[in-house]
Design a protein around this motif. Structure first.
Motif, PDB file in Angstrom:
ATOM      1  N   PHE A  86       5.953 -60.025  -9.420  1.00 46.51           N
ATOM      2  CA  PHE A  86       6.185 -59.546  -8.050  1.00 46.51           C
ATOM      3  C   PHE A  86       5.203 -58.445  -7.698  1.00 46.51           C
ATOM      4  N   ALA A  87       4.960 -58.305  -6.409  1.00 48.15           N
ATOM      5  CA  ALA A  87       4.201 -57.157  -5.928  1.00 48.15           C
ATOM      6  C   ALA A  87       4.933 -56.618  -4.706  1.00 48.15           C
ATOM      7  N   VAL A  88       5.053 -55.313  -4.634  1.00 48.34           N
ATOM      8  CA  VAL A  88       5.767 -54.688  -3.515  1.00 48.34           C
ATOM      9  C   VAL A  88       4.793 -53.785  -2.771  1.00 48.34           C
ATOM     10  N   GLU A  89       4.762 -53.936  -1.459  1.00 48.70           N
ATOM     11  CA  GLU A  89       3.894 -53.060  -0.678  1.00 48.70           C
ATOM     12  C   GLU A  89       4.742 -52.290   0.335  1.00 48.70           C
ATOM     13  N   ILE A  90       4.718 -50.950   0.205  1.00 47.82           N
ATOM     14  CA  ILE A  90       5.439 -50.102   1.155  1.00 47.82           C
ATOM     15  C   ILE A  90       4.429 -49.672   2.215  1.00 47.82           C
ATOM     16  N   PRO A  91       4.658 -50.027   3.449  1.00 44.86           N
ATOM     17  CA  PRO A  91       3.657 -49.735   4.496  1.00 44.86           C
ATOM     18  C   PRO A  91       3.548 -48.237   4.776  1.00 44.86           C
ATOM     19  N   ALA A  92       2.437 -47.838   5.380  1.00 46.05           N
ATOM     20  CA  ALA A  92       2.221 -46.442   5.760  1.00 46.05           C
ATOM     21  C   ALA A  92       3.282 -46.043   6.797  1.00 46.05           C
ATOM     22  N   PRO A 144      -4.683 -53.477  -1.470  1.00 44.50           N
ATOM     23  CA  PRO A 144      -4.032 -54.793  -1.418  1.00 44.50           C
ATOM     24  C   PRO A 144      -4.761 -55.864  -2.233  1.00 44.50           C
ATOM     25  N   GLU A 145      -6.101 -55.752  -2.333  1.00 45.77           N
ATOM     26  CA  GLU A 145      -6.842 -56.765  -3.103  1.00 45.77           C
ATOM     27  C   GLU A 145      -6.385 -56.774  -4.558  1.00 45.77           C
ATOM     28  N   GLU A 146      -6.217 -55.551  -5.060  1.00 42.31           N
ATOM     29  CA  GLU A 146      -5.787 -55.429  -6.456  1.00 42.31           C
ATOM     30  C   GLU A 146      -4.391 -56.048  -6.621  1.00 42.31           C
ATOM     31  N   LEU A 147      -3.561 -55.838  -5.624  1.00 39.24           N
ATOM     32  CA  LEU A 147      -2.214 -56.399  -5.633  1.00 39.24           C
ATOM     33  C   LEU A 147      -2.283 -57.925  -5.700  1.00 39.24           C
ATOM     34  N   ASP A 148      -3.154 -58.498  -4.856  1.00 39.02           N
ATOM     35  CA  ASP A 148      -3.328 -59.956  -4.842  1.00 39.02           C
ATOM     36  C   ASP A 148      -3.808 -60.470  -6.199  1.00 39.02           C
ATOM     37  N   ARG A 149      -4.777 -59.741  -6.742  1.00 39.52           N
ATOM     38  CA  ARG A 149      -5.366 -60.194  -8.000  1.00 39.52           C
ATOM     39  C   ARG A 149      -4.318 -60.236  -9.112  1.00 39.52           C
ATOM     40  N   LEU A 150      -3.479 -59.183  -9.123  1.00 43.87           N
ATOM     41  CA  LEU A 150      -2.462 -59.116 -10.182  1.00 43.87           C
ATOM     42  C   LEU A 150      -1.484 -60.285 -10.102  1.00 43.87           C
ATOM     43  N   VAL A 151      -1.126 -60.643  -8.877  1.00 45.02           N
ATOM     44  CA  VAL A 151      -0.194 -61.764  -8.723  1.00 45.02           C
ATOM     45  C   VAL A 151      -0.893 -63.071  -9.084  1.00 45.02           C
ATOM     46  N   ARG A 152      -2.128 -63.199  -8.624  1.00 44.09           N
ATOM     47  CA  ARG A 152      -2.872 -64.434  -8.827  1.00 44.09           C
ATOM     48  C   ARG A 152      -3.087 -64.708 -10.318  1.00 44.09           C
ATOM     49  N   SER A 153      -3.476 -63.660 -11.032  1.00 43.93           N
ATOM     50  CA  SER A 153      -3.774 -63.875 -12.451  1.00 43.93           C
ATOM     51  C   SER A 153      -2.504 -63.990 -13.283  1.00 43.93           C
ATOM     52  N   GLY A 154      -1.361 -63.760 -12.626  1.00 42.09           N
ATOM     53  CA  GLY A 154      -0.099 -63.908 -13.361  1.00 42.09           C
ATOM     54  C   GLY A 154       0.284 -62.692 -14.167  1.00 42.09           C
ATOM     55  N   ASN A 170      16.688 -67.823 -21.439  1.00 37.25           N
ATOM     56  CA  ASN A 170      17.432 -67.101 -20.433  1.00 37.25           C
ATOM     57  C   ASN A 170      16.944 -67.577 -19.082  1.00 37.25           C
ATOM     58  N   THR A 171      17.808 -68.222 -18.327  1.00 35.44           N
ATOM     59  CA  THR A 171      17.350 -68.747 -17.043  1.00 35.44           C
ATOM     60  C   THR A 171      17.529 -67.715 -15.930  1.00 35.44           C
ATOM     61  N   ASP A 172      18.018 -66.527 -16.301  1.00 40.08           N
ATOM     62  CA  ASP A 172      18.163 -65.465 -15.303  1.00 40.08           C
ATOM     63  C   ASP A 172      17.330 -64.274 -15.761  1.00 40.08           C
ATOM     64  N   PRO A 173      16.014 -64.454 -15.699  1.00 41.64           N
ATOM     65  CA  PRO A 173      15.153 -63.419 -16.281  1.00 41.64           C
ATOM     66  C   PRO A 173      15.253 -62.094 -15.538  1.00 41.64           C
ATOM     67  N   LYS A 174      15.318 -61.023 -16.319  1.00 43.02           N
ATOM     68  CA  LYS A 174      15.367 -59.666 -15.745  1.00 43.02           C
ATOM     69  C   LYS A 174      14.086 -58.933 -16.103  1.00 43.02           C
ATOM     70  N   GLN A 175      13.963 -57.715 -15.583  1.00 42.79           N
ATOM     71  CA  GLN A 175      12.826 -56.860 -15.947  1.00 42.79           C
ATOM     72  C   GLN A 175      11.490 -57.545 -15.727  1.00 42.79           C
ATOM     73  N   LEU A 176      11.335 -58.166 -14.556  1.00 43.03           N
ATOM     74  CA  LEU A 176      10.088 -58.878 -14.302  1.00 43.03           C
ATOM     75  C   LEU A 176       8.994 -57.889 -13.923  1.00 43.03           C
ATOM     76  N   PRO A 177       7.815 -58.068 -14.462  1.00 39.00           N
ATOM     77  CA  PRO A 177       6.730 -57.121 -14.190  1.00 39.00           C
ATOM     78  C   PRO A 177       6.372 -57.126 -12.700  1.00 39.00           C
ATOM     79  N   THR A 178       6.335 -55.956 -12.153  1.00 37.07           N
ATOM     80  CA  THR A 178       6.119 -55.825 -10.717  1.00 37.07           C
ATOM     81  C   THR A 178       5.045 -54.771 -10.462  1.00 37.07           C
ATOM     82  N   ALA A 179       4.153 -55.085  -9.534  1.00 40.88           N
ATOM     83  CA  ALA A 179       3.137 -54.101  -9.142  1.00 40.88           C
ATOM     84  C   ALA A 179       3.568 -53.495  -7.814  1.00 40.88           C
ATOM     85  N   VAL A 180       3.198 -52.279  -7.613  1.00 41.51           N
ATOM     86  CA  VAL A 180       3.615 -51.646  -6.363  1.00 41.51           C
ATOM     87  C   VAL A 180       2.457 -50.884  -5.728  1.00 41.51           C
TER      88      VAL A 180
END
Ligand SMILES: Nc1ncnc2c1ncn2[C@@H]1O[C@H](COP(=O)(O)OP(=O)(O)O)[C@@H](O)[C@H]1O
Ligand SMILES: [Mg+2]
Lengths: 390, 308
Positions: free
Chosen positions: A114-120, A100-110, A59-69
């Motif tokens: 995606f990671a989404v950050e909603i600002p204060a 944010p560090e945890e967010l970075d780590r999750l993306v880095r380790s694969g 499937n070249t149009d992958p859905k349901q991609l794991p995302t951290a928030v």
């Protein structure tokens, strides 16, 4: 008996003709085909396997991609934004993090795509018309995997947030977008496909060549008759196995130098992490594949069967490892199979080191998987190795 | 008492439910050349393989050089040189490389030196870099024997080492084997050449997996109780067919321009010959001694009636 020999006496022997001679060949080929069960199985199983893999798993149009928030603001607008993202079907919010560090780590380790950050004070800023920015980090190592999801983000604000912002703040909604989405394409910001493919090729080439080399190792000795002498000598199966695998580790080493050099020189593929770590782990990967090939060699009855087995094994490696098609785009069952293949883990390692510059700490699971895989293959080979001709 | 190199009892082996070697017992004295004769498919190779641990006997027990063949295969392999029926050195390695490989596997202290000595002994010094696969049949066999004796084994198992080899090379091969035996090495050699049987100190005859006779050539002939007449003259083929059906004649076998007519019961044979001689004046009839070959053919015919 007498009559027959007269019929074929030299003077009268007729030319049987093109069709009869060809037919003799056809009959013989069919008989031989039927005798060779493995080839027969290949003829049936390969098309089915390809059909299933290409048809269902790819499937070249992958859905349901794991995302951290990471949500620093918890208002209804935040929830609406996240709900809208979820509704696109591309984002699956699996992890909630606090810094944010945890967010970075999750993306880095694969672990997440995606990671989404909603600002204060996101909501307050929107209502004040300050147009705050919402951060979306994408792991763009594989541009294909993130591409469509990223484009889905564009229309998000318009379509999904209209309702939420209607009412007293109607004016805001009517003007330009009430907030921005800052997209950070990490690791391969320009989305260069080669950056993803070329390091992956290292894994594919090693898989194919290494396995081929050793797959013939034992069957060749059996077919040439040299195994009988070898078995009568005081040499142990484990000595034979390691003796046969070791030289090809060196070959793998040469191959990896060539591919990495070419990747760097011809395709400008960056090597962000440690070259030495990559070399060590690629050697481990080569050894794992050599062990698989050797195992096939002990299972197969002849060289042809050994080659067919490597082909069987190679096909899912190419299709289900995330080399050709996004790993996360595959259905659950295909991902489970993918996790069992050494190439899947090596691709994470090689892409991680070249593009993301990750270190050993971020890929322990994949390294462990390769080690286990190699030991398992070697163990099976030793169990299956026939010490006698029984 | 003579020292025994191979002492096995009741060896039995079957493949896919077909018994290929049945209840075979063998006692080979140390330092002897022991011939193992039998037609193709009689179980010679299978027996040799059981002796050196390449096949596990279904039942039976015994020792090779004092080591239990069922549990001490490793020790046997270190002390036994097994020459396979089919050439089994590496065709794509040179003579020297093959020999060095063998020397290393056996853990010899100086593989290169050992290989050099073997090459010199084989008389292959000028051709040591030639690929083993390119050698002629006779040289291949000599090289294979050279590789077998390189690690200085105490027992040699040679499986039809002279099959397909020309007479001169065969003679040299046997001279070499006698030389080795003189050094105290025990040699068990399988063959289906009858003339080679005479070159062995002792021999055993196997057919259809069954050991049919054992002892020196003289003993085997004597044990058979066979008497033989030798007939010469014209059209032996027709005469043979006529004799075959007479009572008292167990076997008729052509030997070149002669016919060997044999029987177990001397009196019955003589009577049958007498009757035949009277009916046919065109041939010369003489009383002769049965050859090993006569004995073996008879044994095989009888065995065929029992098992096939
Ligand atoms: N690995 C095997 N599997 C099945 N049958 C076998 C195997 N090895 C030998 N045989 C059969 O056992 C019989 C005896 O073979 P073998 O010991 O090679 O005889 P010889 O060496 O006296 O010619 C033959 O009929 C052969 O086909
Ligand atoms: Mg044989």
């Amino acid at each position: 008996m007498m009559a027959a020999s007269c019929q074929y006496s030299a003077g009268e022997r007729r030319d049987p003709g093109f069709f009869r001679r060809m037919w003799a060949m056809v009959v013989k080929e069919f008989v031989q085909m039927r005798r060779d069960r493995m080839t027969f199985a290949t003829m049936i199983i390969v098309p089915i396997m390809q059909l299933v893999l290409f048809g269902y798993a790819i499937n070249t149009d992958p859905k349901q991609l794991p995302t951290a928030v990471l949500t620093r603001d918890d208002g209804p607008l935040t929830r609406a934004v996240l709900a809208a993202m979820k509704n696109t079907d591309y984002f699956d919010f699996r992890v909630q993090v606090r810094d944010p560090e945890e967010l970075d780590r999750l993306v880095r380790s694969g672990e997440v795509q995606f990671a989404v950050e909603i600002p204060a004070s996101f909501e307050r800023d929107v209502r004040r018309g300050d147009r705050p920015s919402l951060l979306v980090i994408a792991d763009a190592t594989d541009p294909v995997a993130t591409g469509t999801a990223v484009s889905a983000l564009q229309g998000l604000i318009d379509t999904a947030l209209r309702r939420e912002l209607r009412g007293p703040d109607d004016t805001i909604a009517k003007t330009e977008a009430p907030f921005a989405i800052t997209l950070q394409n990490r690791y391969n910001p320009e989305g260069i496909t080669q950056y993803n493919i070329v390091p992956g090729l290292l894994g594919v080439v090693l898989t194919m060549t290494m396995m081929m080399f050793t797959a013939l190792a034992v069957t060749r000795e059996i077919e040439r008759g040299t195994m009988e002498s070898l078995l009568a000598m005081p040499i142990k199966p484990v000595e034979i196995m390691i003796g046969k695998i070791a030289p090809f580790v060196l070959v793998g080493f040469v191959q990896m130098t060539i591919i990495l050099g070419a990747a760097h020189i011809l395709f400008d593929v960056p090597i962000m992490g440690s070259v030495w770590l990559l070399v060590v782990l690629a050697t481990l990967f080569a050894a794992a594949n050599l062990a698989v090939g050797y195992t096939f060699s002990t299972l197969a009855e002849n060289q042809l069967q050994a080659v067919q087995m490597t082909f069987f094994f190679f096909l899912p490696n190419i299709l289900l490892s995330g080399f050709m098609f996004p790993f996360r785009g595959m259905p659950e069952w295909a991902q489970v199979i993918g996790e069992l293949l050494p190439l899947t883990h090596f691709l994470r390692i090689v892409r991680g080191i070249t593009l993301k510059g990750i270190g050993f700490a971020d890929m322990q699971v994949d390294v462990l998987a390769l080690v286990l895989f190699m030991l398992l293959a070697m163990g099976l080979a030793l169990v299956r190795f026939r010490r006698t001709l029984d | 008492m003579k020292e025994i190199a191979i002492d096995v009892n009741g060896l039995t082996k079957s493949f896919d439910g077909r018994t290929v070697v049945r209840d075979l017992s063998l006692e080979v004295p140390k330092g002897e050349i022991y011939g193992f004769l039998g037609p193709n498919g009689s179980g010679k190779t299978t027996t040799l393989r059981m002796l050196c641990g390449l096949l596990t006997p279904d039942s039976g027990e015994g020792t090779c050089l004092g080591y239990d063949i069922r549990i001490e295969a490793d020790a046997i392999k270190r002390n036994v040189g097994y020459m396979t029926q089919r050439f089994s050195l590496y065709a794509d390695l040179s003579i020297r490389e093959n020999l060095e490989f063998v020397a290393r596997v056996y853990g010899m202290p100086d593989p290169k030196g050992a290989a050099s000595r073997a090459i010199a002994r084989l008389g292959l010094t000028g051709r040591q870099d030639q690929l083993a696969g390119e050698l002629s049949g006779g040289w291949k066999q000599r090289l294979a024997l050279g590789a077998c004796i390189l690690p200085e084994p105490r027992l040699l198992l040679l499986d039809e080492p002279t099959a397909g080899v020309d007479p001169k090379a065969r003679r040299e091969f046997w001279d070499e084997i006698h030389g080795l035996a003189a050094e105290g090495i025990t040699v068990l050699v399988s063959t289906h050449y009858m003339d080679e049987a005479e070159r062995c100190h002792e021999l055993a005859y196997i057919a259809f997996g069954e050991l049919l006779a054992q002892g020196t050539a003289k003993e085997v002939v004597a044990q058979s109780g066979l008497s033989t007449w030798i007939v010469s003259g014209g059209d032996l083929h027709r005469l043979g067919a006529a004799l075959q059906v007479r009572d008292g004649i167990d076997m008729v076998a052509p030997f070149g321009a002669e016919l060997h007519v044999s029987g177990r019961d001397e009196a019955a044979l003589d009577a049958a010959i007498k009757a035949a001689k009277n009916a046919d004046g065109a041939h010369r009839w003489t009383r002769g001694a049965p050859s090993l070959e006569d004995v073996f053919i008879l044994l095989m015919d009888e065995a065929k009636d029992n098992f096939a």
